[in-house]
Scaffold this active site. Structure first.
Site, PDB file in Angstrom:
ATOM      1  N   HIS A  61       0.862  -1.190   0.000  1.00  0.00           N
ATOM      2  CA  HIS A  61       0.000   0.000   0.000  1.00  0.00           C
ATOM      3  C   HIS A  61       0.895   1.234   0.000  1.00  0.00           C
ATOM      4  O   HIS A  61       2.128   1.118  -0.140  1.00  0.00           O
ATOM      5  CB  HIS A  61      -0.946  -0.025   1.200  1.00  0.00           C
ATOM      6  N   GLY A 108       1.940   3.094   2.293  1.00  0.00           N
ATOM      7  CA  GLY A 108       2.985   3.096   3.318  1.00  0.00           C
ATOM      8  C   GLY A 108       4.252   2.449   2.772  1.00  0.00           C
ATOM      9  O   GLY A 108       5.346   3.020   2.849  1.00  0.00           O
ATOM     10  N   HIS A 109       4.094   1.252   2.189  1.00  0.00           N
ATOM     11  CA  HIS A 109       5.242   0.591   1.565  1.00  0.00           C
ATOM     12  C   HIS A 109       5.807   1.451   0.435  1.00  0.00           C
ATOM     13  O   HIS A 109       7.011   1.575   0.265  1.00  0.00           O
ATOM     14  CB  HIS A 109       4.828  -0.762   0.963  1.00  0.00           C
ATOM     15  N   ASP A 139       5.999   0.437  12.390  1.00  0.00           N
ATOM     16  CA  ASP A 139       6.451  -0.649  13.261  1.00  0.00           C
ATOM     17  C   ASP A 139       7.660  -0.132  14.040  1.00  0.00           C
ATOM     18  O   ASP A 139       8.803  -0.504  13.770  1.00  0.00           O
ATOM     19  CB  ASP A 139       6.814  -1.873  12.423  1.00  0.00           C
ATOM     20  N   LYS A 154      -1.992   3.247   7.624  1.00  0.00           N
ATOM     21  CA  LYS A 154      -2.169   2.238   6.577  1.00  0.00           C
ATOM     22  C   LYS A 154      -1.511   0.942   7.011  1.00  0.00           C
ATOM     23  O   LYS A 154      -0.425   0.945   7.583  1.00  0.00           O
ATOM     24  CB  LYS A 154      -1.554   2.721   5.262  1.00  0.00           C
ATOM     25  N   SER A 185      -1.567  -3.535   5.836  1.00  0.00           N
ATOM     26  CA  SER A 185      -2.148  -4.640   5.056  1.00  0.00           C
ATOM     27  C   SER A 185      -3.277  -5.293   5.850  1.00  0.00           C
ATOM     28  O   SER A 185      -4.229  -5.824   5.283  1.00  0.00           O
ATOM     29  CB  SER A 185      -1.077  -5.681   4.730  1.00  0.00           C
ATOM     30  N   ARG A 186      -3.177  -5.247   7.184  1.00  0.00           N
ATOM     31  CA  ARG A 186      -4.196  -5.904   8.030  1.00  0.00           C
ATOM     32  C   ARG A 186      -5.504  -5.110   8.087  1.00  0.00           C
ATOM     33  O   ARG A 186      -6.507  -5.639   8.570  1.00  0.00           O
ATOM     34  CB  ARG A 186      -3.642  -6.134   9.437  1.00  0.00           C
TER      35      ARG A 186
HETATM   36  P1  AMP Z   1       5.028  -5.154   6.337  1.00  0.00           P
HETATM   37  O1  AMP Z   1       4.777  -5.539   4.918  1.00  0.00           O
HETATM   38  O2  AMP Z   1       3.792  -4.860   7.115  1.00  0.00           O
HETATM   39  O3  AMP Z   1       5.990  -6.082   7.038  1.00  0.00           O
HETATM   40  O4  AMP Z   1       5.774  -3.752   6.264  1.00  0.00           O
HETATM   41  C1  AMP Z   1       6.960  -3.595   5.530  1.00  0.00           C
HETATM   42  C2  AMP Z   1       7.578  -2.262   5.854  1.00  0.00           C
HETATM   43  O5  AMP Z   1       6.653  -1.227   5.515  1.00  0.00           O
HETATM   44  C3  AMP Z   1       7.880  -2.094   7.341  1.00  0.00           C
HETATM   45  O6  AMP Z   1       9.125  -1.430   7.503  1.00  0.00           O
HETATM   46  C4  AMP Z   1       6.746  -1.262   7.843  1.00  0.00           C
HETATM   47  O7  AMP Z   1       7.052  -0.481   8.970  1.00  0.00           O
HETATM   48  C5  AMP Z   1       6.475  -0.375   6.635  1.00  0.00           C
HETATM   49  N1  AMP Z   1       5.114   0.144   6.694  1.00  0.00           N
HETATM   50  C6  AMP Z   1       3.966  -0.560   6.796  1.00  0.00           C
HETATM   51  N2  AMP Z   1       2.901   0.258   6.896  1.00  0.00           N
HETATM   52  C7  AMP Z   1       3.392   1.521   6.856  1.00  0.00           C
HETATM   53  C8  AMP Z   1       2.798   2.826   6.933  1.00  0.00           C
HETATM   54  N3  AMP Z   1       1.490   2.990   7.073  1.00  0.00           N
HETATM   55  N4  AMP Z   1       3.623   3.894   6.868  1.00  0.00           N
HETATM   56  C9  AMP Z   1       4.968   3.734   6.747  1.00  0.00           C
HETATM   57  N5  AMP Z   1       5.577   2.541   6.671  1.00  0.00           N
HETATM   58  C10 AMP Z   1       4.811   1.452   6.734  1.00  0.00           C
END
Ligand code: AMP
Length: 280
Positions: free
Chosen positions: A34, A36-37, A150, A184, A186-187
């Protein structure tokens, strides 16, 4: 942009880039990308010649009763987002590629991982550290990008990189939110319509908390109480934790002296969400 599944392919590509004198940025993710990523990928693209995005739902960081099976996956969509953002390579390994049958080495930490999310997710950070260390060895990046969403993970990775002399720059990136304030994630796709509305209480409570700190609140206990009270007013929310900790050590603080991390985790229905702010 290429999508590869093996360690060998990533290594060959990255070493070729390094030989050409190109810098490499790594963005580790679990996919279902999304904005955020995307903010991490955009920053990595701006700061490096080539960017590797890993898309891997890491079984090692999920507890036995957690959402490993139901975690959302959509590689096609992820590929399109990465390509558009200017990434050069997606590493999408199968679990067997990362963890062969005789796998038996782990990276763990005595500090930083016991509190906050570590309390209710006791094996989580061992899984995170192990997979991120592997990704660092595989992709040999100059820089790696992590979200402040995170926050504990970001602090843990910084600490690991320092402890184990990885020689990789860790870049922390701000939280990207929906227009109404929900961080934001994924959950968020697990939330029903009512739960989606209820989930707003987390960012609202943190906003109130931040305001009170900015207005001079010095007691961590009072701040925690204020945030708890806000969240408890939402019937669909159940608090896992609300904590005020030192942003470097993640140890609880009594008095608010900068910099602090104010972090919350709460269940909205069955979905566990986290959010935070850092006051520097
Ligand atoms: P994940 O796929 O949830 O493991 O997240 C991968 C990376 O994207 C991690 O470093 C997360 O902290 C970052 N991330 C996830 N959601 C956000 C967000 N809303 N804003 C900024 N970074 C994010």
């Amino acid at each position: 942009m290429k999508i590869v599944e093996t360690v060998r392919e990533v290594r060959e590509q990255v070493r070729a880039w390094h030989q050409e004198g190109l810098s490499v940025g790594l963005v580790p993710t679990m996919g279902y990308l999304h904005e955020g990523h995307k903010s991490l990928i955009d920053r990595a693209v701006a700061e490096n010649d080539r960017v590797v995005v890993s898309v891997f739902v890491n079984p090692m960081q999920f507890g036995p009763t957690e959402d490993l099976e139901s975690y959302p996956r959509d590689l096609e969509r992820d590929g399109a987002l990465c390509q558009k953002a200017g990434a050069s390579l997606i590493f999408h390994p199968q679990p067997e590629e990362m963890y062969p049958e005789d796998f038996s080495s782990y990276i763990d930490m005595n500090t930083l991982t016991g509190g906050l999310c570590g309390k209710s997710r006791p094996i989580h950070f061992r899984g995170v550290c192990t997979v991120v260390a592997k990704l660092f060895h595989i992709a040999e990046p100059d820089r790696a990008y992590f979200g402040q969403k995170d926050a504990q993970q970001l602090a843990v990775i910084r600490h690991m990189v320092n402890d184990l002399s990885f020689g990789i720059e860790i870049v922390g990136c701000p939280i990207v939110r929906e227009e109404d304030g929900l961080a934001k994630s994924s959950r968020n796709t697990y939330l029903s319509q009512d739960e989606r509305k209820a989930a707003l209480i987390l960012s609202h409570a943190l906003k109130k908390g931040r305001e009170s700190v900015e207005n001079g609140e010095k007691s961590a206990k009072a701040l925690v109480e204020l945030i708890r009270k806000e969240i408890q007013a939402e019937p669909l929310a159940r608090i896992d934790y609300v904590e005020v900790v030192d942003w470097n050590t993640l140890e609880p603080v009594e008095e608010i002296q900068k910099p602090i991390l104010v972090a919350i985790a709460a269940y909205i229905g069955k979905t566990r969400l986290i959010d935070n702010f850092i006051y520097e």
